[in-house]
Write a protein that holds these residues in place. Structure first.
Motif, PDB file in Angstrom:
ATOM      1  N   PHE A 270       0.821  -1.212   0.000  1.00  0.00           N
ATOM      2  CA  PHE A 270       0.000   0.000   0.000  1.00  0.00           C
ATOM      3  C   PHE A 270       0.854   1.261   0.000  1.00  0.00           C
ATOM      4  CE2 PHE A 270      -1.972   3.404   2.512  1.00  0.00           C
ATOM      5  CZ  PHE A 270      -3.075   3.682   1.719  1.00  0.00           C
ATOM      6  N   PHE A 271       1.801   1.356   0.916  1.00  0.00           N
ATOM      7  CA  PHE A 271       2.591   2.581   1.017  1.00  0.00           C
ATOM      8  C   PHE A 271       3.548   2.740  -0.165  1.00  0.00           C
ATOM      9  CE2 PHE A 271       1.420   2.212   5.555  1.00  0.00           C
ATOM     10  CZ  PHE A 271       0.924   3.486   5.745  1.00  0.00           C
ATOM     11  N   SER A 272       4.062   1.646  -0.695  1.00  0.00           N
ATOM     12  CA  SER A 272       4.935   1.746  -1.863  1.00  0.00           C
ATOM     13  C   SER A 272       4.176   2.307  -3.061  1.00  0.00           C
ATOM     14  CB  SER A 272       5.519   0.375  -2.209  1.00  0.00           C
ATOM     15  OG  SER A 272       6.326  -0.115  -1.169  1.00  0.00           O
ATOM     16  N   LEU A 273       2.964   1.837  -3.271  1.00  0.00           N
ATOM     17  CA  LEU A 273       2.165   2.324  -4.392  1.00  0.00           C
ATOM     18  C   LEU A 273       1.668   3.750  -4.157  1.00  0.00           C
ATOM     19  CD1 LEU A 273       0.061  -0.873  -5.198  1.00  0.00           C
ATOM     20  CD2 LEU A 273       1.952   0.065  -6.518  1.00  0.00           C
ATOM     21  N   ALA A 274       1.211   4.031  -2.934  1.00  0.00           N
ATOM     22  CA  ALA A 274       0.651   5.348  -2.645  1.00  0.00           C
ATOM     23  C   ALA A 274       1.703   6.450  -2.738  1.00  0.00           C
ATOM     24  CB  ALA A 274      -0.002   5.345  -1.266  1.00  0.00           C
ATOM     25  N   ILE A 275       2.858   6.221  -2.120  1.00  0.00           N
ATOM     26  CA  ILE A 275       3.920   7.234  -2.150  1.00  0.00           C
ATOM     27  C   ILE A 275       4.455   7.425  -3.564  1.00  0.00           C
ATOM     28  CG2 ILE A 275       6.233   7.785  -1.310  1.00  0.00           C
ATOM     29  CD1 ILE A 275       5.540   6.341   1.269  1.00  0.00           C
ATOM     30  N   ALA A 276       4.638   6.327  -4.286  1.00  0.00           N
ATOM     31  CA  ALA A 276       5.143   6.423  -5.662  1.00  0.00           C
ATOM     32  C   ALA A 276       4.163   7.155  -6.557  1.00  0.00           C
ATOM     33  CB  ALA A 276       5.414   5.027  -6.208  1.00  0.00           C
TER      34      ALA A 276
ATOM     35  N   GLN B 148      11.291   0.050  -2.734  1.00  0.00           N
ATOM     36  CA  GLN B 148      10.384  -0.261  -3.826  1.00  0.00           C
ATOM     37  C   GLN B 148       9.752   0.967  -4.462  1.00  0.00           C
ATOM     38  OE1 GLN B 148      10.209  -2.982  -5.222  1.00  0.00           O
ATOM     39  NE2 GLN B 148       8.354  -3.013  -6.457  1.00  0.00           N
ATOM     40  N   VAL B 149       9.710   2.081  -3.768  1.00  0.00           N
ATOM     41  CA  VAL B 149       9.061   3.284  -4.305  1.00  0.00           C
ATOM     42  C   VAL B 149       9.622   3.697  -5.669  1.00  0.00           C
ATOM     43  CG1 VAL B 149       8.886   5.784  -3.952  1.00  0.00           C
ATOM     44  CG2 VAL B 149       8.157   4.230  -2.161  1.00  0.00           C
ATOM     45  N   PRO B 150      10.937   3.731  -5.902  1.00  0.00           N
ATOM     46  CA  PRO B 150      11.441   4.160  -7.212  1.00  0.00           C
ATOM     47  C   PRO B 150      10.940   3.312  -8.373  1.00  0.00           C
ATOM     48  CG  PRO B 150      13.202   4.166  -5.597  1.00  0.00           C
ATOM     49  CD  PRO B 150      12.044   3.503  -4.953  1.00  0.00           C
ATOM     50  N   VAL B 151      10.796   1.995  -8.180  1.00  0.00           N
ATOM     51  CA  VAL B 151      10.294   1.144  -9.257  1.00  0.00           C
ATOM     52  C   VAL B 151       8.870   1.542  -9.623  1.00  0.00           C
ATOM     53  CG1 VAL B 151       9.857  -1.233  -9.959  1.00  0.00           C
ATOM     54  CG2 VAL B 151      11.761  -0.714  -8.426  1.00  0.00           C
ATOM     55  N   ASN B 152       8.025   1.692  -8.612  1.00  0.00           N
ATOM     56  CA  ASN B 152       6.650   2.112  -8.869  1.00  0.00           C
ATOM     57  C   ASN B 152       6.602   3.513  -9.470  1.00  0.00           C
ATOM     58  OD1 ASN B 152       5.911  -0.316  -7.657  1.00  0.00           O
ATOM     59  ND2 ASN B 152       5.685   0.622  -5.638  1.00  0.00           N
TER      60      ASN B 152
ATOM     61  N   PHE C  64      -2.643  -2.120 -11.756  1.00  0.00           N
ATOM     62  CA  PHE C  64      -2.883  -3.547 -11.562  1.00  0.00           C
ATOM     63  C   PHE C  64      -1.597  -4.345 -11.732  1.00  0.00           C
ATOM     64  CE2 PHE C  64      -3.887  -7.661 -13.590  1.00  0.00           C
ATOM     65  CZ  PHE C  64      -4.519  -8.268 -12.519  1.00  0.00           C
ATOM     66  N   PHE C  65      -0.808  -3.989 -12.719  1.00  0.00           N
ATOM     67  CA  PHE C  65       0.479  -4.657 -12.914  1.00  0.00           C
ATOM     68  C   PHE C  65       1.394  -4.442 -11.715  1.00  0.00           C
ATOM     69  CE2 PHE C  65       4.913  -3.936 -14.226  1.00  0.00           C
ATOM     70  CZ  PHE C  65       5.255  -5.218 -14.622  1.00  0.00           C
ATOM     71  N   LEU C  66       1.451  -3.211 -11.225  1.00  0.00           N
ATOM     72  CA  LEU C  66       2.306  -2.910 -10.084  1.00  0.00           C
ATOM     73  C   LEU C  66       1.800  -3.572  -8.812  1.00  0.00           C
ATOM     74  CD1 LEU C  66       3.168   0.861 -10.668  1.00  0.00           C
ATOM     75  CD2 LEU C  66       4.646  -1.126 -10.976  1.00  0.00           C
ATOM     76  N   LEU C  67       0.503  -3.768  -8.695  1.00  0.00           N
ATOM     77  CA  LEU C  67      -0.043  -4.447  -7.518  1.00  0.00           C
ATOM     78  C   LEU C  67       0.512  -5.856  -7.413  1.00  0.00           C
ATOM     79  CD1 LEU C  67      -2.056  -4.535  -5.135  1.00  0.00           C
ATOM     80  CD2 LEU C  67      -3.786  -5.323  -6.768  1.00  0.00           C
ATOM     81  N   ILE C  68       0.524  -6.574  -8.521  1.00  0.00           N
ATOM     82  CA  ILE C  68       1.067  -7.932  -8.523  1.00  0.00           C
ATOM     83  C   ILE C  68       2.566  -7.907  -8.244  1.00  0.00           C
ATOM     84  CG2 ILE C  68       1.407  -9.997  -9.927  1.00  0.00           C
ATOM     85  CD1 ILE C  68      -1.124  -9.263 -11.430  1.00  0.00           C
ATOM     86  N   ILE C  69       3.276  -6.978  -8.883  1.00  0.00           N
ATOM     87  CA  ILE C  69       4.724  -6.887  -8.704  1.00  0.00           C
ATOM     88  C   ILE C  69       5.071  -6.578  -7.250  1.00  0.00           C
ATOM     89  CG2 ILE C  69       6.779  -5.576  -9.331  1.00  0.00           C
ATOM     90  CD1 ILE C  69       5.844  -7.522 -11.462  1.00  0.00           C
TER      91      ILE C  69
END
Length: 293
Positions: free
Chosen positions: A82-88, A167-171, A214-219
């Motif tokens: 959650f935080f990796s996706l939200a911050i990114a 993980q944030v930079p990848v997202n 959706f792709f990033l969620l799985i990753i």
């Protein structure tokens, strides 16, 4: 339209053979060996084995420590994802609108991607050092005395922070690419129809980013379950004690340090089934709400 073809029907198989060999060697064969070993009680030095059926699986179900680690893995994976996706996503939206110094801003964000997980864990040990760690001193100003590797919650907090930071930079890269692929005409039309930036984002921008999300969620779920192993191992320094441990790291502890081959194999099979079920659930239910343009 003329279809391309090959005269030799064995040529496609020959071209796929190297990749298929790698998959069989590094996935299917180890998976089969893990499944087979989960039904045996094996000598760690390979001198013998005893068939025990489902005993290794029942021991996992009856183990309070394993269930505790399973719940921690669930919370750890959910929070990191959650935080990796939200911050990114927040940083990507800001980077998409920055004009001055935009290239420098994006480059600095992407640099973290080159940091290996064990290095990220070592950095976490530095910033959370009990005596002179900058984050430890920061939280001490608010009355929170962090004791990483001594307190369960503090160690879990350090693991989550380090995992999210890694993980944030990848997202960020994927979200920024998705934002820049949105046609300018769509943005201009949305600006005319709705002057609220927040409303435009949720009604126009975010739905167009759904395939990327959706792709990033799985990753990210895969990352939080497996790729954080090196980071957790560095933070715990092979002395987990009563500290938080994920299921993947528990497989390593029981298999390589505890020499419980059958039990660790059963854990790996359970983890593989859970990941497979989660992937099927995501594709069957979540992807139904995703529209690709």
């Amino acid at each position: 339209m003329k279809r391309a073809g090959v005269d030799n029907p064995w040529l496609p198989i020959l071209l796929l053979l190297p990749q298929l060999s790698i998959i069989c060697l590094f996935f299917y064969w180890p998976a089969w060996q893990a499944l087979r070993s989960s039904f045996f009680l094996e000598d760690p030095f390979g001198f013998g084995e005893t068939f025990v059926g489902l005993q290794n699986y029942t021991r996992l179900w009856d183990s309070a420590q394993y269930m505790k680690n399973a719940w921690f893995t669930l919370w750890f994976s959910s929070l990191v994802t959650f935080f990796s996706l939200a911050i990114a996503l927040l940083l990507a939206v800001k980077a998409d609108t920055v004009l001055r110094g935009a290239r420098t801003y994006r480059t600095l964000m992407m640099w973290v991607y080159a940091v290996a997980p064990p290095v990220a864990g070592f950095i976490a040990l530095i910033v959370f050092n009990q005596r002179w760690g900058p984050l430890t001193e920061l939280f001490a100003q608010f009355g929170w005395l962090l004791r990483v590797r001594l307190e369960y919650f503090d160690t879990a907090f350090a693991m989550i922070v380090a995992s999210v930071w890694k993980q944030v930079p990848v997202n960020f890269i994927f979200f920024l690419s998705g934002l820049q692929s949105i046609p300018r005409a769509v943005r201009e039309a949305a600006l005319i129809d709705n002057h609220s930036g927040v409303s435009r984002f949720w009604t126009v921008t975010f739905p167009l980013l759904a395939p990327t999300g959706f792709f990033l969620l799985i990753i990210n779920i895969t990352y939080s379950l497996f790729d954080t192993f090196g980071m957790i191992d560095t933070i715990l320094r092979n002395n987990p004690g009563d500290q938080p441990v994920t299921l993947v790291y528990q497989v390593y502890l029981d298999g390589f340090r505890g020499q419980d081959i059958g039990g660790s194999s059963a854990q790996s099979v359970v983890l593989m089934v859970l990941v497979l079920a989660l992937t099927v659930f995501q594709f069957r239910l979540v992807e139904r709400r995703i529209h690709y343009t």
